[in-house]
Design an enzyme around this catalytic site. Structure first.
Site, mmCIF file in Angstrom:
data_model
loop_
_atom_site.group_PDB
_atom_site.id
_atom_site.type_symbol
_atom_site.label_atom_id
_atom_site.label_comp_id
_atom_site.label_asym_id
_atom_site.label_seq_id
_atom_site.Cartn_x
_atom_site.Cartn_y
_atom_site.Cartn_z
ATOM 1 N N ASP A 134 0.880 -1.104 0.059
ATOM 2 C CA ASP A 134 -0.023 -0.008 -0.043
ATOM 3 C C ASP A 134 0.802 1.406 -0.012
ATOM 4 O O ASP A 134 0.372 2.293 -0.186
ATOM 5 C CB ASP A 134 -1.039 0.095 1.251
ATOM 6 C CG ASP A 134 -0.372 -0.109 2.582
ATOM 7 O OD1 ASP A 134 0.971 -0.167 2.560
ATOM 8 O OD2 ASP A 134 -1.086 -0.041 3.510
ATOM 9 N N LYS A 162 8.824 0.053 -5.513
ATOM 10 C CA LYS A 162 7.665 -0.920 -5.469
ATOM 11 C C LYS A 162 6.917 -0.176 -6.528
ATOM 12 O O LYS A 162 6.372 -1.045 -7.486
ATOM 13 C CB LYS A 162 7.025 -1.156 -4.009
ATOM 14 C CG LYS A 162 7.740 -2.177 -3.158
ATOM 15 C CD LYS A 162 8.106 -3.486 -3.758
ATOM 16 C CE LYS A 162 6.785 -4.281 -3.732
ATOM 17 N NZ LYS A 162 7.107 -5.652 -4.075
HETATM 18 P P1 NAD Z 1 11.200 -10.225 3.451
HETATM 19 O O1 NAD Z 1 12.056 -8.989 3.385
HETATM 20 O O2 NAD Z 1 10.945 -10.792 4.472
HETATM 21 O O3 NAD Z 1 11.448 -11.292 2.279
HETATM 22 C C1 NAD Z 1 11.875 -11.041 0.920
HETATM 23 C C2 NAD Z 1 12.700 -12.288 0.399
HETATM 24 O O4 NAD Z 1 13.179 -11.758 -0.837
HETATM 25 C C3 NAD Z 1 13.893 -12.767 1.444
HETATM 26 O O5 NAD Z 1 13.692 -14.186 1.378
HETATM 27 C C4 NAD Z 1 15.029 -12.615 0.268
HETATM 28 O O6 NAD Z 1 16.045 -13.451 0.482
HETATM 29 C C5 NAD Z 1 14.400 -12.524 -1.124
HETATM 30 N N1 NAD Z 1 14.989 -11.806 -2.008
HETATM 31 C C6 NAD Z 1 15.490 -10.536 -1.812
HETATM 32 N N2 NAD Z 1 16.164 -10.214 -2.983
HETATM 33 C C7 NAD Z 1 16.492 -11.307 -3.702
HETATM 34 C C8 NAD Z 1 16.625 -11.603 -5.079
HETATM 35 N N3 NAD Z 1 17.582 -10.710 -5.635
HETATM 36 N N4 NAD Z 1 16.544 -12.907 -5.621
HETATM 37 C C9 NAD Z 1 15.906 -13.739 -4.849
HETATM 38 N N5 NAD Z 1 15.392 -13.364 -3.697
HETATM 39 C C10 NAD Z 1 15.461 -12.315 -3.164
HETATM 40 O O7 NAD Z 1 9.886 -9.551 2.596
HETATM 41 P P2 NAD Z 1 8.232 -9.706 2.929
HETATM 42 O O8 NAD Z 1 7.882 -8.861 4.191
HETATM 43 O O9 NAD Z 1 8.107 -11.133 3.060
HETATM 44 O O10 NAD Z 1 7.473 -9.055 1.744
HETATM 45 C C11 NAD Z 1 7.251 -10.038 0.599
HETATM 46 C C12 NAD Z 1 6.883 -9.241 -0.445
HETATM 47 O O11 NAD Z 1 5.449 -8.637 0.106
HETATM 48 C C13 NAD Z 1 7.382 -7.787 -1.014
HETATM 49 O O12 NAD Z 1 7.533 -7.713 -2.371
HETATM 50 C C14 NAD Z 1 7.156 -6.764 -0.337
HETATM 51 O O13 NAD Z 1 7.267 -5.559 -1.150
HETATM 52 C C15 NAD Z 1 5.646 -7.058 0.009
HETATM 53 N N6 NAD Z 1 4.864 -6.634 1.032
HETATM 54 C C16 NAD Z 1 5.233 -6.527 2.282
HETATM 55 C C17 NAD Z 1 4.615 -6.217 3.448
HETATM 56 C C18 NAD Z 1 4.816 -6.443 4.842
HETATM 57 O O14 NAD Z 1 4.289 -5.787 5.938
HETATM 58 N N7 NAD Z 1 6.101 -7.033 5.130
HETATM 59 C C19 NAD Z 1 3.168 -5.546 2.872
HETATM 60 C C20 NAD Z 1 2.793 -5.406 1.882
HETATM 61 C C21 NAD Z 1 3.619 -6.038 0.842
#
Ligand code: NAD
Ligand code: TYD
Length: 352
Positions: A134, A162
């Site tokens: 968001d 993003k």
């Molecule tokens: P996170 O940081 O916990 O996990 C990200 C994962 O991506 C990790 O396992 C990392 O090793 C992997 N990664 C990073 N760069 C990489 C690359 N170049 N190649 C392969 N793998 C790679 O993130 P999250 O909180 O689980 O978020 C996941 C997705 O959801 C993201 O796209 C984030 O923008 C989105 N998101 C997160 C939230 C939140 O509250 N955490 C809310 C809305 C959306």
């Protein structure tokens, strides 16, 4: 039940691991391939319970590595992609934006290019599902909520990266016809979240009797959702969402940071058998985050109306479950709070 091979990116991270687990267990006929390059935020411990399942395969690799993606697409003939891999922490994006540009933008384009190349001419039954935030919509004042048509106005390097990836995913749909869906979700909490984000960081610090750093006056507002509900929404949107559409996902659950931290302190006092008020004494107001977005709030009525989704867990119950998980998984916390984490923590907070 139909058979499919899906690529999930970033499956060793927080939301990714819950998504992988849900798909591997719920769809034994699917083959789930998880590509993750295991940055500091990726942890295979998060997937211990599914690692030996026959329909699951982990590939350590970078989404920017086109050659590897080509090889994987040729070998597995993916029909769907659920793209979660990203650099995800706003504070890290402020101190070092470049990683966010390369992974979140260039990595997403690398995936789009390979999907387009392998699916072109046979788009039917294929889906590139991009998971976003968001935060792309910017910052709200006291009133209103983000809808799917709110103009993008990202204000941190993280949210700008993003937003850029969202635009590119849509561009591949309009320009090349690539079948895509995007969802934009609010703040998640739950097991396996890296303790740099507010809730696990506060739980960890309260547990260790360390100061709880609250940025500014703690008046910024976030809309919180239990991560299992997000994974359910991802499942539903992947299977029932309309191609080319965007869906907002949220908790209808707005909290001022300071009120949330106080609630967390009360829960922790009870769980740790401390005197009421003990944990609150750890609250420490620190220098505000640069460009700190004031308020996020999500209108998810489209998802509710079209697909019948809504959060299943009320916030206080979910938060207690989150606390219970961290308290009974201290070895997970200890192992992720390694030397590297300590260096990050000192850089981030000692100067405040
Ligand atoms: P996170 O940081 O916990 O996990 C990200 C994962 O991506 C990790 O396992 C990392 O090793 C992997 N990664 C990073 N760069 C990489 C690359 N170049 N190649 C392969 N793998 C790679 O993130 P999250 O909180 O689980 O978020 C996941 C997705 O959801 C993201 O796209 C984030 O923008 C989105 N998101 C997160 C939230 C939140 O509250 N955490 C809310 C809305 C959306
Ligand atoms: P965070 O978990 O980093 O998520 P996001 O910035 O993506 O919303 O932060 C949630 C809120 O908590 C945000 O308003 C910033 C604030 N915050 C603190 O007050 N102290 C902290 O130590 C952290 C990490 C965040």
């Amino acid at each position: 039940m139909s058979t499919k091979t899906l690529l999930i990116t970033g499956g060793a991270g927080f939301i990714g691991s819950h998504t992988v687990r849900l798909f591997v267990n719920k769809y034994p006929n699917y083959r789930i391939v998880n590509i993750d390059n295991l940055t500091y935020a990726g942890n295979l411990e998060n997937l211990k319970d599914v690692e030996s399942k026959e329909n699951y395969k982990f590939i350590k690799g970078d989404i920017k590595d086109t050659n590897l993606l080509e090889k994987l697409f040729s070998e597995y003939k993916f029909e769907g992609i659920i793209h979660l891999a990203a650099e995800s922490h706003v504070d890290r994006s402020i101190s070092g934006p470049m990683e966010f540009i390369t992974t979140n933008i260039i990595g997403t384009v690398a995936l789009l290019n390979v999907a387009k190349k392998h699916w072109e001419g046979e788009y039917s039954g294929k889906l590139f599902y991009h998971i976003s935030t968001d935060e792309v919509y910017g910052s709200l004042d006291d009133k209103g909520k983000f809808t799917e048509t709110t103009p993008y106005n990202p204000r941190s390097p993280y949210s700008a990266s993003k937003a850029s990836s969202d635009h590119l995913v849509r561009a591949y749909h309009y320009t090349y016809g690539l079948p895509i869906i995007i969802s934009n979700c609010s703040n998640n909490h739950g097991p396996n979240q890296f303790p740099e984000k507010l809730i696990p960081l506060a739980i960890n610090n309260i547990k260790n009797n360390k100061p709880i750093p609250v940025y500014g006056k703690g008046e910024n507002i976030r809309d919180w959702l239990y991560v299992y509900d997000h994974a359910d929404a991802i499942d539903l949107i992947y299977h029932k969402g309309r191609i080319g559409e965007t869906y907002n996902v949220g908790g209808d659950n707005e909290w001022k940071n300071i009120d949330l931290i106080r609630l967390l302190c009360r829960i922790m006092d009870k769980k740790l058998n401390r005197n009421p008020g003990d944990s609150e004494k750890l609250i420490t107001f620190v220098k505000d985050r640069a460009g700190h977005d004031k308020r996020y709030a999500i209108d998810f009525s489209k998802l509710k109306k079209e697909l019948g989704w809504g959060p299943s867990v009320d916030f206080k119950t979910g938060l207690e479950k989150t606390v219970d998980w961290y308290l009974s998984n201290s070895s997970w916390l200890t192992s992720v709070c390694s030397g590297e984490y300590q260096k990050y923590y000192d850089r981030q907070y000692l100067k405040r």
